[in-house]
Design a protein around this motif. Sequence first.
Motif, PDB file in Angstrom:
ATOM      1  N   TRP A   1       9.681   2.153   7.376  1.00  7.81           N
ATOM      2  CA  TRP A   1      10.866   2.733   6.726  1.00  7.81           C
ATOM      3  C   TRP A   1      10.488   3.386   5.406  1.00  7.81           C
ATOM      4  N   HIS A   2       9.698   2.694   4.596  1.00  3.51           N
ATOM      5  CA  HIS A   2       9.313   3.260   3.310  1.00  3.51           C
ATOM      6  C   HIS A   2       8.362   4.445   3.484  1.00  3.51           C
ATOM      7  N   GLY A   3       7.581   4.452   4.571  1.00  2.00           N
ATOM      8  CA  GLY A   3       6.761   5.620   4.866  1.00  2.00           C
ATOM      9  C   GLY A   3       7.611   6.845   5.150  1.00  2.00           C
TER      10      GLY A   3
ATOM     11  N   VAL B   1       0.832  -1.203   0.000  1.00  3.16           N
ATOM     12  CA  VAL B   1       0.000   0.000   0.000  1.00  3.16           C
ATOM     13  C   VAL B   1       0.867   1.254   0.000  1.00  3.16           C
ATOM     14  N   VAL B   2       1.899   1.258   0.830  1.00  3.92           N
ATOM     15  CA  VAL B   2       2.806   2.411   0.892  1.00  3.92           C
ATOM     16  C   VAL B   2       3.437   2.667  -0.477  1.00  3.92           C
ATOM     17  N   HIS B   3       3.887   1.606  -1.131  1.00  4.63           N
ATOM     18  CA  HIS B   3       4.530   1.769  -2.436  1.00  4.63           C
ATOM     19  C   HIS B   3       3.547   2.228  -3.511  1.00  4.63           C
ATOM     20  N   ILE B   4       2.351   1.674  -3.511  1.00  2.00           N
ATOM     21  CA  ILE B   4       1.362   2.073  -4.514  1.00  2.00           C
ATOM     22  C   ILE B   4       0.972   3.535  -4.337  1.00  2.00           C
ATOM     23  N   VAL B   5       0.763   3.938  -3.090  1.00  3.62           N
ATOM     24  CA  VAL B   5       0.464   5.344  -2.809  1.00  3.62           C
ATOM     25  C   VAL B   5       1.628   6.230  -3.277  1.00  3.62           C
ATOM     26  N   GLY B   6       2.834   5.806  -3.008  1.00  4.84           N
ATOM     27  CA  GLY B   6       4.000   6.577  -3.404  1.00  4.84           C
ATOM     28  C   GLY B   6       4.100   6.756  -4.907  1.00  4.84           C
ATOM     29  N   ILE B   7       3.883   5.697  -5.656  1.00  2.00           N
ATOM     30  CA  ILE B   7       3.973   5.789  -7.116  1.00  2.00           C
ATOM     31  C   ILE B   7       2.864   6.679  -7.677  1.00  2.00           C
ATOM     32  N   CYS B   8       1.632   6.506  -7.169  1.00  2.00           N
ATOM     33  CA  CYS B   8       0.512   7.305  -7.671  1.00  2.00           C
ATOM     34  C   CYS B   8       0.741   8.794  -7.429  1.00  2.00           C
TER      35      CYS B   8
ATOM     36  N   SER C   1      14.088  18.127 -14.432  1.00  2.00           N
ATOM     37  CA  SER C   1      13.914  16.866 -15.159  1.00  2.00           C
ATOM     38  C   SER C   1      14.824  15.778 -14.597  1.00  2.00           C
ATOM     39  N   ILE C   2      16.051  16.164 -14.246  1.00  2.00           N
ATOM     40  CA  ILE C   2      16.976  15.211 -13.625  1.00  2.00           C
ATOM     41  C   ILE C   2      16.413  14.745 -12.278  1.00  2.00           C
ATOM     42  N   TYR C   3      15.905  15.710 -11.500  1.00  2.00           N
ATOM     43  CA  TYR C   3      15.326  15.360 -10.196  1.00  2.00           C
ATOM     44  C   TYR C   3      14.132  14.424 -10.347  1.00  2.00           C
ATOM     45  N   VAL C   4      13.235  14.745 -11.263  1.00  2.00           N
ATOM     46  CA  VAL C   4      12.036  13.929 -11.470  1.00  2.00           C
ATOM     47  C   VAL C   4      12.412  12.519 -11.914  1.00  2.00           C
ATOM     48  N   ALA C   5      13.406  12.405 -12.797  1.00  2.00           N
ATOM     49  CA  ALA C   5      13.856  11.081 -13.245  1.00  2.00           C
ATOM     50  C   ALA C   5      14.378  10.266 -12.068  1.00  2.00           C
ATOM     51  N   GLY C   6      15.164  10.912 -11.194  1.00  2.00           N
ATOM     52  CA  GLY C   6      15.688  10.210 -10.021  1.00  2.00           C
ATOM     53  C   GLY C   6      14.591   9.806  -9.055  1.00  2.00           C
ATOM     54  N   LEU C   7      13.620  10.696  -8.841  1.00  2.00           N
ATOM     55  CA  LEU C   7      12.512  10.399  -7.932  1.00  2.00           C
ATOM     56  C   LEU C   7      11.683   9.231  -8.427  1.00  2.00           C
ATOM     57  N   LEU C   8      11.283   9.268  -9.695  1.00  2.00           N
ATOM     58  CA  LEU C   8      10.449   8.196 -10.234  1.00  2.00           C
ATOM     59  C   LEU C   8      11.205   6.874 -10.314  1.00  2.00           C
ATOM     60  N   ALA C   9      12.494   6.940 -10.629  1.00  2.00           N
ATOM     61  CA  ALA C   9      13.298   5.709 -10.660  1.00  2.00           C
ATOM     62  C   ALA C   9      13.319   5.066  -9.286  1.00  2.00           C
ATOM     63  N   MET C  10      13.501   5.870  -8.237  1.00  2.00           N
ATOM     64  CA  MET C  10      13.507   5.331  -6.879  1.00  2.00           C
ATOM     65  C   MET C  10      12.169   4.706  -6.517  1.00  2.00           C
ATOM     66  N   LEU C  11      11.072   5.410  -6.799  1.00  2.00           N
ATOM     67  CA  LEU C  11       9.744   4.918  -6.434  1.00  2.00           C
ATOM     68  C   LEU C  11       9.401   3.623  -7.164  1.00  2.00           C
ATOM     69  N   VAL C  12       9.653   3.599  -8.464  1.00  2.00           N
ATOM     70  CA  VAL C  12       9.286   2.430  -9.272  1.00  2.00           C
ATOM     71  C   VAL C  12      10.167   1.230  -8.947  1.00  2.00           C
ATOM     72  N   LEU C  13      11.468   1.448  -8.836  1.00  2.00           N
ATOM     73  CA  LEU C  13      12.375   0.330  -8.554  1.00  2.00           C
ATOM     74  C   LEU C  13      12.176  -0.213  -7.145  1.00  2.00           C
ATOM     75  N   SER C  14      11.887   0.671  -6.185  1.00  2.00           N
ATOM     76  CA  SER C  14      11.619   0.207  -4.824  1.00  2.00           C
ATOM     77  C   SER C  14      10.364  -0.654  -4.793  1.00  2.00           C
TER      78      SER C  14
ATOM     79  N   ALA D   1      10.798  12.406   0.850  1.00  2.00           N
ATOM     80  CA  ALA D   1      10.726  12.784  -0.565  1.00  2.00           C
ATOM     81  C   ALA D   1       9.687  13.878  -0.782  1.00  2.00           C
ATOM     82  N   ALA D   2       8.574  13.817  -0.053  1.00  2.00           N
ATOM     83  CA  ALA D   2       7.535  14.839  -0.183  1.00  2.00           C
ATOM     84  C   ALA D   2       8.049  16.203   0.276  1.00  2.00           C
TER      85      ALA D   2
END
Length: 232
Positions: A210-212, A35-42, A68-81, A218-219
């Motif tokens: 931890w992921h929370g 749930v934490v991860h799905i909320v994070g990705i959305c 754009s660099i920041y957004v790429a890093g953020l989304l990569a972290m969320l999706v890969l996690s 990140a927020a």
Amino acid sequence: MTIFRLKQLASTSFHAAAGVMQWNYDRAELIADGVVHIVGICFGLVAATALIVLTAVYATAADIAAVSIYVAGLLAMLVLSATYNLWPVSRAKWVLRRFDHSAIYLLIAATYTPFIMQLKDSYFAIAVLIGVWCLAIVGIALKIARPGRYDRLATGLYLAMGWSGMMLYDAVVERLPALTLGLTLAGGLLYTSGVIFHAWQRLRFQNAIWHGFVLLGAACHYTAILDLIVLT
């Protein structure tokens, strides 16, 4: 509690370490973490899109590149996690672990980029940014080539990279808005506090907690960048 074991199959092609990595989470813990991860990705996808659009409308080309660099890093972290933590226990999960941990280095360096681009007239600030990216590249290379070998060192390196910006404290206080600075420090404290739960493996729901903390950190940094680039 259902105990899963992910065997690290030793092979020269995958550079896997010998031994066994335990995945000690019961069904309720796995659901909570999911749930934490799905909320994070959305929220991450919506927030990233909004930030890019607002930056394109109100900021400069250099800001667009940095964001754009920041957004790429953020989304990569969320999706890969999410992919790693929700993937069924298998050999593939061990491979995904490398990319999940590597994405943390990427996010730290990517988060620094839009902040230090506001200090681009400072050679020392640019040197710090280059140093952070170099450490991120080294860290990623170690995670990919030597998975599981330097996990404690990696945690220390994450924290050292994250707080290395304190070397720029005087310049940052002088140049960044108070709200941006406060949110940046709050994000760093949340990430650092979350490490306690990351290490507290006997605590139930430890991984979800931890992921929370990661999402909250990140927020804070996202809001700081939004305030810095778009709202000020």
